[in-house]
Design a protein around this motif. Structure first.
Motif, PDB file in Angstrom:
ATOM      1  N   GLN A 114       0.836  -1.206   0.000  1.00 52.19           N
ATOM      2  CA  GLN A 114       0.000   0.000   0.000  1.00 52.19           C
ATOM      3  C   GLN A 114       0.870   1.256   0.000  1.00 52.19           C
ATOM      4  O   GLN A 114       0.581   2.223  -0.719  1.00 52.19           O
ATOM      5  CB  GLN A 114      -0.930   0.002   1.227  1.00 52.19           C
ATOM      6  CG  GLN A 114      -2.093  -0.938   1.116  1.00 52.19           C
ATOM      7  CD  GLN A 114      -2.981  -0.903   2.357  1.00 52.19           C
ATOM      8  OE1 GLN A 114      -2.501  -0.743   3.469  1.00 52.19           O
ATOM      9  NE2 GLN A 114      -4.277  -1.054   2.138  1.00 52.19           N
ATOM     10  N   SER A 118       1.076   4.015  -3.041  1.00 57.83           N
ATOM     11  CA  SER A 118       0.808   5.432  -2.897  1.00 57.83           C
ATOM     12  C   SER A 118       2.041   6.265  -3.192  1.00 57.83           C
ATOM     13  O   SER A 118       1.909   7.373  -3.711  1.00 57.83           O
ATOM     14  CB  SER A 118       0.219   5.739  -1.568  1.00 57.83           C
ATOM     15  OG  SER A 118       0.680   5.661  -0.459  1.00 57.83           O
ATOM     16  N   GLY A 123      -2.056   4.661  -6.799  1.00 58.55           N
ATOM     17  CA  GLY A 123      -3.184   4.480  -5.886  1.00 58.55           C
ATOM     18  C   GLY A 123      -4.484   4.332  -6.638  1.00 58.55           C
ATOM     19  O   GLY A 123      -4.837   5.133  -7.492  1.00 58.55           O
ATOM     20  N   GLN A 124      -5.129   3.282  -6.365  1.00 57.16           N
ATOM     21  CA  GLN A 124      -6.455   3.072  -6.937  1.00 57.16           C
ATOM     22  C   GLN A 124      -7.460   3.511  -5.887  1.00 57.16           C
ATOM     23  O   GLN A 124      -7.095   3.945  -4.795  1.00 57.16           O
ATOM     24  CB  GLN A 124      -6.647   1.598  -7.283  1.00 57.16           C
ATOM     25  CG  GLN A 124      -5.665   1.076  -8.307  1.00 57.16           C
ATOM     26  CD  GLN A 124      -5.818  -0.447  -8.502  1.00 57.16           C
ATOM     27  OE1 GLN A 124      -6.597  -1.076  -7.822  1.00 57.16           O
ATOM     28  NE2 GLN A 124      -5.063  -0.995  -9.423  1.00 57.16           N
ATOM     29  N   LYS A 125      -8.709   3.363  -6.216  1.00 56.68           N
ATOM     30  CA  LYS A 125      -9.713   3.725  -5.221  1.00 56.68           C
ATOM     31  C   LYS A 125      -9.526   2.827  -3.995  1.00 56.68           C
ATOM     32  O   LYS A 125      -9.127   1.657  -4.124  1.00 56.68           O
ATOM     33  CB  LYS A 125     -11.123   3.601  -5.802  1.00 56.68           C
ATOM     34  CG  LYS A 125     -11.499   2.220  -6.241  1.00 56.68           C
ATOM     35  CD  LYS A 125     -12.920   2.214  -6.771  1.00 56.68           C
ATOM     36  CE  LYS A 125     -13.234   0.800  -7.236  1.00 56.68           C
ATOM     37  NZ  LYS A 125     -14.582   0.641  -7.647  1.00 56.68           N
ATOM     38  N   PRO A 126      -9.739   3.346  -2.830  1.00 56.22           N
ATOM     39  CA  PRO A 126      -9.530   2.568  -1.600  1.00 56.22           C
ATOM     40  C   PRO A 126     -10.357   1.279  -1.601  1.00 56.22           C
ATOM     41  O   PRO A 126     -11.544   1.305  -1.910  1.00 56.22           O
ATOM     42  CB  PRO A 126      -9.987   3.500  -0.486  1.00 56.22           C
ATOM     43  CG  PRO A 126      -9.989   4.864  -1.079  1.00 56.22           C
ATOM     44  CD  PRO A 126     -10.203   4.688  -2.553  1.00 56.22           C
ATOM     45  N   ASP A 127      -9.704   0.197  -1.279  1.00 48.11           N
ATOM     46  CA  ASP A 127     -10.361  -1.112  -1.213  1.00 48.11           C
ATOM     47  C   ASP A 127     -10.512  -1.490   0.260  1.00 48.11           C
ATOM     48  O   ASP A 127      -9.513  -1.759   0.932  1.00 48.11           O
ATOM     49  CB  ASP A 127      -9.529  -2.161  -1.954  1.00 48.11           C
ATOM     50  CG  ASP A 127     -10.224  -3.512  -2.048  1.00 48.11           C
ATOM     51  OD1 ASP A 127     -11.228  -3.732  -1.344  1.00 48.11           O
ATOM     52  OD2 ASP A 127      -9.747  -4.358  -2.836  1.00 48.11           O
ATOM     53  N   ARG A 131      -7.703  -2.981   2.984  1.00 43.42           N
ATOM     54  CA  ARG A 131      -7.440  -2.224   4.206  1.00 43.42           C
ATOM     55  C   ARG A 131      -7.655  -3.121   5.434  1.00 43.42           C
ATOM     56  O   ARG A 131      -6.853  -3.111   6.369  1.00 43.42           O
ATOM     57  CB  ARG A 131      -8.353  -1.000   4.286  1.00 43.42           C
ATOM     58  CG  ARG A 131      -7.941  -0.050   5.401  1.00 43.42           C
ATOM     59  CD  ARG A 131      -8.769   1.235   5.493  1.00 43.42           C
ATOM     60  NE  ARG A 131      -9.067   1.855   4.225  1.00 43.42           N
ATOM     61  CZ  ARG A 131     -10.320   2.003   3.749  1.00 43.42           C
ATOM     62  NH1 ARG A 131     -11.354   1.584   4.435  1.00 43.42           N
ATOM     63  NH2 ARG A 131     -10.513   2.568   2.584  1.00 43.42           N
TER      64      ARG A 131
END
Length: 163
Positions: A114, A118, A123-127, A131
């Motif tokens: 992660q 970043s 960075g893709q959309k938050p998964d 997380r």
């Protein structure tokens, strides 16, 4: 793993070795055939007409002998099973430790991935699933969830549940 098994085998007590041998032999077809022949010949000897019967029907001595043998055999088998259980518990503890270490390593790898994603702008959309996986596992909470799902309370586990 083979070295661990060999070390455990070499560290067995004399009693464990004897019990293991007796349990293995008693679980063999040879044991059954030897007993069938011995009991059959004993009974035949004591019912054959015209021959002295040292243990006539109901074969009191044979009954006593076989009862004593059953007591000793069950003791040897229980000793062998206790040894096998100790080895199994040892393997289970090792397995749990390895699984805990693996879980910690994977969590750390996910956290590092992660951070790398970043840092390089990938960075893709938050998964939320990633997380959640990247968070350290609370083992006590997990055990409670497993117990609840199985319908087992801490009081059902006795001393094991109070650790």
């Amino acid at each position: 793993m083979r070295r661990l098994e060999e070390a455990a085998s070499q560290n067995r007590t004399f009693g464990d070795r004897v019990a293991s041998f007796v349990a293995r032999f008693c679980g063999s077809p040879t044991f059954v055939w030897v007993h069938a022949a011995a009991f059959g010949s004993w009974i035949a000897r004591n019912v054959w007409p015209g021959v002295q019967h040292p243990d006539p029907f109901p074969f009191t001595f044979l009954t006593m002998w076989s009862s004593m043998e059953a007591i000793f055999l069950s003791s040897f088998i229980l000793i062998a099973q206790n040894y096998a259980m100790r080895i199994s518990e040892r393997r289970d503890k090792l397995d749990v430790q390895i699984n805990l270490l693996t879980e910690q390593e994977i969590t750390k790898v996910l956290q590092m991935l992660q951070e790398i994603a970043s840092a390089v702008g990938a960075g893709q959309k938050p998964d939320p699933e990633v997380r959640a996986l990247a968070e350290a596992t609370e083992h006590e909470a997990l055990v409670e969830q497993i117990d609840q799902a199985a319908g087992v309370g801490r009081e059902d586990l006795g001393a094991a549940g109070r650790r």
